[in-house]
Scaffold this motif. Structure first.
Motif, PDB file in Angstrom:
ATOM      1  N   ILE A 105       0.828  -1.210   0.000  1.00  0.00           N
ATOM      2  CA  ILE A 105       0.000   0.000   0.000  1.00  0.00           C
ATOM      3  C   ILE A 105       0.862   1.259   0.000  1.00  0.00           C
ATOM      4  O   ILE A 105       0.639   2.191  -0.774  1.00  0.00           O
ATOM      5  CB  ILE A 105      -0.964  -0.009   1.205  1.00  0.00           C
ATOM      6  N   GLY A 106       1.863   1.293   0.856  1.00  0.00           N
ATOM      7  CA  GLY A 106       2.733   2.458   0.912  1.00  0.00           C
ATOM      8  C   GLY A 106       3.530   2.648  -0.355  1.00  0.00           C
ATOM      9  O   GLY A 106       3.724   3.779  -0.829  1.00  0.00           O
ATOM     10  N   HIS A 107       3.993   1.560  -0.943  1.00  0.00           N
ATOM     11  CA  HIS A 107       4.766   1.663  -2.180  1.00  0.00           C
ATOM     12  C   HIS A 107       3.883   2.145  -3.333  1.00  0.00           C
ATOM     13  O   HIS A 107       4.321   2.956  -4.162  1.00  0.00           O
ATOM     14  CB  HIS A 107       5.396   0.309  -2.512  1.00  0.00           C
ATOM     15  N   GLU A 108       2.652   1.662  -3.396  1.00  0.00           N
ATOM     16  CA  GLU A 108       1.745   2.126  -4.443  1.00  0.00           C
ATOM     17  C   GLU A 108       1.444   3.606  -4.289  1.00  0.00           C
ATOM     18  O   GLU A 108       1.367   4.354  -5.280  1.00  0.00           O
ATOM     19  CB  GLU A 108       0.440   1.322  -4.404  1.00  0.00           C
ATOM     20  N   TYR A 109       1.285   4.061  -3.059  1.00  0.00           N
ATOM     21  CA  TYR A 109       1.014   5.481  -2.798  1.00  0.00           C
ATOM     22  C   TYR A 109       2.134   6.356  -3.367  1.00  0.00           C
ATOM     23  O   TYR A 109       1.880   7.365  -4.033  1.00  0.00           O
ATOM     24  CB  TYR A 109       0.880   5.693  -1.298  1.00  0.00           C
ATOM     25  N   VAL A 110       3.365   5.967  -3.138  1.00  0.00           N
ATOM     26  CA  VAL A 110       4.495   6.767  -3.611  1.00  0.00           C
ATOM     27  C   VAL A 110       4.648   6.640  -5.127  1.00  0.00           C
ATOM     28  O   VAL A 110       4.991   7.612  -5.808  1.00  0.00           O
ATOM     29  CB  VAL A 110       5.790   6.351  -2.895  1.00  0.00           C
ATOM     30  N   ALA A 111       4.376   5.466  -5.668  1.00  0.00           N
ATOM     31  CA  ALA A 111       4.478   5.274  -7.120  1.00  0.00           C
ATOM     32  C   ALA A 111       3.567   6.235  -7.872  1.00  0.00           C
ATOM     33  O   ALA A 111       3.878   6.657  -8.995  1.00  0.00           O
ATOM     34  CB  ALA A 111       4.136   3.836  -7.478  1.00  0.00           C
ATOM     35  N   LYS A 112       2.441   6.609  -7.260  1.00  0.00           N
ATOM     36  CA  LYS A 112       1.470   7.489  -7.914  1.00  0.00           C
ATOM     37  C   LYS A 112       1.611   8.945  -7.484  1.00  0.00           C
ATOM     38  O   LYS A 112       0.821   9.792  -7.893  1.00  0.00           O
ATOM     39  CB  LYS A 112       0.055   6.990  -7.616  1.00  0.00           C
ATOM     40  N   ALA A 113       2.622   9.256  -6.662  1.00  0.00           N
ATOM     41  CA  ALA A 113       2.810  10.625  -6.175  1.00  0.00           C
ATOM     42  C   ALA A 113       3.476  11.495  -7.240  1.00  0.00           C
ATOM     43  O   ALA A 113       4.047  11.003  -8.214  1.00  0.00           O
ATOM     44  CB  ALA A 113       3.663  10.610  -4.909  1.00  0.00           C
ATOM     45  N   THR A 114       3.381  12.815  -7.052  1.00  0.00           N
ATOM     46  CA  THR A 114       4.036  13.752  -7.963  1.00  0.00           C
ATOM     47  C   THR A 114       5.550  13.529  -7.931  1.00  0.00           C
ATOM     48  O   THR A 114       6.157  13.528  -6.859  1.00  0.00           O
ATOM     49  CB  THR A 114       3.729  15.209  -7.544  1.00  0.00           C
ATOM     50  N   PRO A 115       6.162  13.346  -9.092  1.00  0.00           N
ATOM     51  CA  PRO A 115       7.607  13.034  -9.114  1.00  0.00           C
ATOM     52  C   PRO A 115       8.494  14.271  -9.014  1.00  0.00           C
ATOM     53  O   PRO A 115       9.204  14.629  -9.960  1.00  0.00           O
ATOM     54  CB  PRO A 115       7.767  12.342 -10.470  1.00  0.00           C
TER      55      PRO A 115
END
Length: 354
Positions: A105-115
């Motif tokens: 869940i945490g990894h998916e959250y960051v994967a979709k965050a503004t880069p």
């Protein structure tokens, strides 16, 4: 034939009065416009340069996402490093815990965050090297969704058994296990965990056929070992040290390449004839794909400096972990090697999501 029609263009030109020179006010306005255009061009150039060099980063606080509950090793490491790096970058680094689905869940959250470098994740072995072979609908691609920044630490495992068991060393254990199929039980922190995979790799390497017993976490498995519900466990070294020190469990071997300073008398699996049983439950830093290279390099430099600080090195190495460091390219290569290594083992076990 010459046309008899009047030349309108020429006649208009002749009839138009000559242009007057611009007034002083008009000239000043034009100068202001030209100056403004020049300034905007200069600012654009400076902005482009700042983006390439990372001089404009960070512009606000940084969220460091931990995919596990507060209080665990990953959470503690995030807070220790965050404090140090925050001082270097001049902005707060806020740890955000987003546990669930074995860290996915945490990894998916960051994967979709503004880069833009303001949302990062402490990338761990499970989500980055194992999950894509277990979860058919994973919300991120470990190889494509992130830019690795730096490996932070490797946490070797230690094979432990209760002191009332007859196994004085690894040779005793292997001999018993080979002669008594399915008579040995190995506790773990859940299917696909480093505890589980270490045991499976060990059994494949030694020819032992034992039972893998999953629990909801490493601490529950360790409690079951002490209670006599299971025979053995590949435990995180830092978590097993207290029980080893008090004599509640016996350490038979570690899964690191070299002996650990915290357990100098415990041999490695390689020393004992099983060089393939090298396992680290590792963690590192990663950013969403698309994060500018200058930002990645600035973060890499800051975290490498933090990892070189004596007090941080002691906090990592003291409990039995191995301090990380290096370039983004080295961390990326490490992740790919881990994925290639574990893929056939995980697939052969046919692990399903819990």
């Amino acid at each position: 034939m010459i046309s008899s029609k009047p030349n309108r263009c020429n006649s208009n030109a002749l009839s138009r009065p000559p242009r007057s020179p611009p007034s002083k006010e008009t000239a000043m306005t034009l100068n202001r416009r030209q100056t403004l255009v020049a300034c905007l061009a200069a600012l654009t150039a400076l902005s482009g340069h700042a983006q390439k060099t990372g001089d404009d980063y960070p512009q606000k606080q940084i969220a460091l996402v931990v995919s596990y509950s507060p209080g665990g090793n990953v959470d503690l490491r995030a807070r220790t490093l965050g404090t140090s790096v925050s001082k270097m970058l001049g902005v707060p680094i806020v740890v955000e815990n987003k546990p669930g689905a074995n860290g996915n869940i945490g990894h998916e959250y960051v994967a979709k965050a503004t880069p833009d470098g303001h949302t990062l994740v402490l990338a761990t072995m499970g989500p980055m090297a194992i999950s894509s072979y277990v979860y058919p609908k994973l919300g991120f691609d470990p190889e494509e969704s992130f830019i690795p920044i730096v490996i932070i630490e490797k946490a070797p495992m230690v094979l432990v058994t209760r002191t009332d068991k007859p196994f004085q060393n690894l040779k005793d254990l292997v001999s018993f296990g080979q002669k008594n199929p399915d008579k040995l039980s190995f506790g773990n922190a859940g299917a696909g965990s480093a505890h589980h995979l270490s045991a499976e790799l060990f059994m494949q390497s030694t020819g032992i056929k034992g039972l893998s017993v999953p629990y909801k976490g490493g601490s529950q498995a360790a409690t079951a070992l002490l209670a006599g519900d299971i025979d053995l466990m590949f435990e995180q070294t830092y978590a097993a040290l207290p029980s080893i020190a008090t004599g509640k469990v016996r350490a038979l071997a570690v899964t690191s390449e070299k002996r650990l300073p915290s357990l100098p008398n415990v041999p490695t699996m390689g020393e004992l004839g099983y060089p393939k049983v090298v396992v680290h439950n590792w963690l590192g830093l990663a950013a969403p794909k698309g994060t500018p290279a200058a930002v990645i390099n600035k973060l890499n430099d800051a975290f490498n400096k933090a990892l070189a600080q004596p007090e941080i090195k002691d906090k990592i190495a003291g409990p039995g972990n191995i301090v990380g460091s290096g370039s983004p390219e080295e961390f990326k290569s490490f992740i790919l090697d881990e994925r290639r290594r574990w893929a056939p083992i995980v697939k052969s076990l046919n692990i399903k999501p819990e």
